[in-house]
Design an enzyme around this catalytic site. Structure first.
Site, PDB file in Angstrom:
ATOM      1  CB  SER A 240      -0.909   0.006   1.236  1.00  0.00           C
ATOM      2  OG  SER A 240      -0.125   0.086   2.417  1.00  0.00           O
ATOM      3  CE  LYS A 241      -2.571   6.279  -2.530  1.00  0.00           C
ATOM      4  NZ  LYS A 241      -3.517   7.427  -2.467  1.00  0.00           N
ATOM      5  NE  ARG A 242       0.324  -0.105   6.101  1.00  0.00           N
ATOM      6  CZ  ARG A 242       1.083  -1.058   6.608  1.00  0.00           C
ATOM      7  NH1 ARG A 242       2.289  -0.788   7.058  1.00  0.00           N
ATOM      8  NH2 ARG A 242       0.629  -2.301   6.668  1.00  0.00           N
TER       9      ARG A 242
END
Length: 466
Positions: A240-242
């Protein structure tokens, strides 16, 4: 039967790294079997599909070196064909008109959630006479899904997978405005494009059950399915983006080579013994779906950095100079000229030994892309004390006397000077490095002097000792 695969992204954003791996696996499978690899843009959602996203996907695939056969196929251009198939099923009694209003559907969902049931269409118009339709409500066309038994799919990665038909509701095939849904469009396009193998992420497995039912209702041969596990981050959670960069364009901007990223993506979920470095031709020769595992693969940025460093060291020096030139232009404030490019090329063999990305390579090479007095790092300023500058001023005539401007004669001259000054070599070499590169870390300083040349070396020293 000739193998035909496809990559079918929705052009609503950048080319996600997971999508890039899906495209790679499809491309490799087709090339391995001497088949065709097609690109289809599933742009039926006209509100979210944008020209910018289409351009980003095409640019990402081209950068990765994943060429497709034939023209790019736009799903939206086949809407009438999709509607024709829906109407055919309606005529055969395999679909039906549903006149539910948006309010009824909302109430249906709310009631299911309140009762703790899965949110599904309740089939209220499945066997109802259309003459009972409320006025002014345009109908959708829903598929009459089987409610008994199971739908079974032999999957090349997951094995035999099955679902009880009671878990699948009657999906919409044609919206009230006459536009097709994703489920209908995918099946029709895959059939018309003669796709033999559908290789995609296992988040599409539920879709596969619905699509299999549609294939059977149409009497069409079903492609071979291969649902590959999704990519996870280093912590084991879904990427994911994190976790960092997600789009192929971001990896490109961070200075990764396409061949390194391809190699890393290939090893995410597929293996060939203990082989780690796998070039394109070798990958085509070795790749097959049998090598894809069922467990999610973890994207390891440290491994990618290490892999990219190895590819950098193998890369052609001229190519690397061209790749870092735009980055250097931004860093230095102007594009390197022919003289600076010549320096970069001469120094590249040493420079690329010390970098893991093109960003690092450009940063390390910046002193070659400048002429005259350099900006100094803080450590370089600390190194260039008054005493060190004085010593460099005394060294300069010794260097001017060197006839053969090459690493060995230059080193002999500097060593002889250090002995005459009764200091260690480092007490001369480190200030010399700071003056010539603006930093305290660089390739071997005598090699740097040779690459810079007599005129530029002496000019930089003059600027420091004045």
């Amino acid at each position: 039967m000739a193998v035909v695969t496809r990559f079918a992204p929705s052009p609503t954003g950048f080319l996600h790294i997971g999508g890039a791996r899906t495209a790679l696996f499809n491309w490799l499978f087709a090339r391995h079997h001497g088949g065709r690899f097609l690109l289809r843009l599933e742009d039926t959602d006209r509100r979210r599909s944008t020209p910018e996203a289409i351009a980003a996907i095409i640019d990402g695939l081209e950068w990765l070196g994943l060429d497709w056969d034939g023209d790019v196929i736009h799903q939206s251009r086949h809407a009438e064909r999709h509607a024709e198939v829906a109407r055919r099923l309606l005529a055969e009694g395999k679909t039906y008109h549903c006149f539910c209003t948006p309010e009824e559907l909302a109430e249906m969902r709310q009631a299911a959630r309140a009762a703790g049931r899965p949110v599904r269409y309740d089939g209220r118009w499945r066997d109802r006479d259309p003459s009972q339709a409320p006025p002014g409500v345009p109908p959708v066309i829903r598929f009459k899904a089987p409610h008994e038994g199971e739908t079974v799919i032999p999957d090349k990665v997951q094995g035999e997978v099955r679902v009880a038909n009671e878990q699948l509701d009657d999906m919409v095939l044609l919206r009230a405005d006459g536009t097709p849904t994703y489920m209908l469009a995918v099946v029709v396009d895959d059939h018309d494009m003669e796709i033999t193998h559908v290789i995609r992420g296992d988040d599409h497995l539920t879709n596969a059950f619905r699509q299999a039912q549609l294939y059977r209702a149409l009497g069409w041969p079903m492609p071979t399915f291969a649902h590959i596990p999704l990519i996870h981050g280093p912590d084991g959670a879904k990427l994911s983006k994190r976790h960092g960069a997600l789009g192929v364009d971001a990896y490109r901007e961070r200075g990764y080579l396409p061949e390194a990223l391809r190699n890393h993506l290939l090893r995410l979920g597929w293996a060939h013994g203990d082989d780690e470095i796998i070039g394109t031709e070798q990958a085509i020769q070795w790749f097959d779906i049998d090598g894809v595992g069922r467990s999610p693969a973890r994207f390891d940025f440290a491994k990618l950095d290490s892999l990219n460093g190895r590819y950098l060291r193998q890369a052609d020096d001229n190519r690397l100079v061209e790749l870092i030139t735009p980055r250097l232009a931004e860093m230095v404030g102007q594009a390197p000229g022919e003289r600076e490019k010549e320096r970069l090329l001469r120094g590249m063999t040493e420079l690329k030994q010390r970098a893991k990305t093109l960003v690092e390579l450009a940063e390390n090479a910046a002193f070659y892309a400048r002429s005259g007095l350099l900006p100094l790092s803080e450590k370089a300023k600390e190194t260039l004390t008054a005493e060190a500058r004085g010593r460099l001023a005394r060294l300069k005539p010794r260097l001017e006397a060197v006839e053969a401007w090459a690493p060995e004669p230059l080193e002999r001259a500097v060593r002889a000077f250090a002995e005459a000054e009764k200091v260690k070599l480092g007490q001369v070499a480190q200030p010399l490095r700071a003056a010539l590169t603006g930093a305290t870390v660089s390739p071997g300083i005598f090699g740097v002097m040779a690459v810079l040349g007599r005129e530029e070396t002496l000019a930089r020293l003059s600027g420091i000792v004045i």
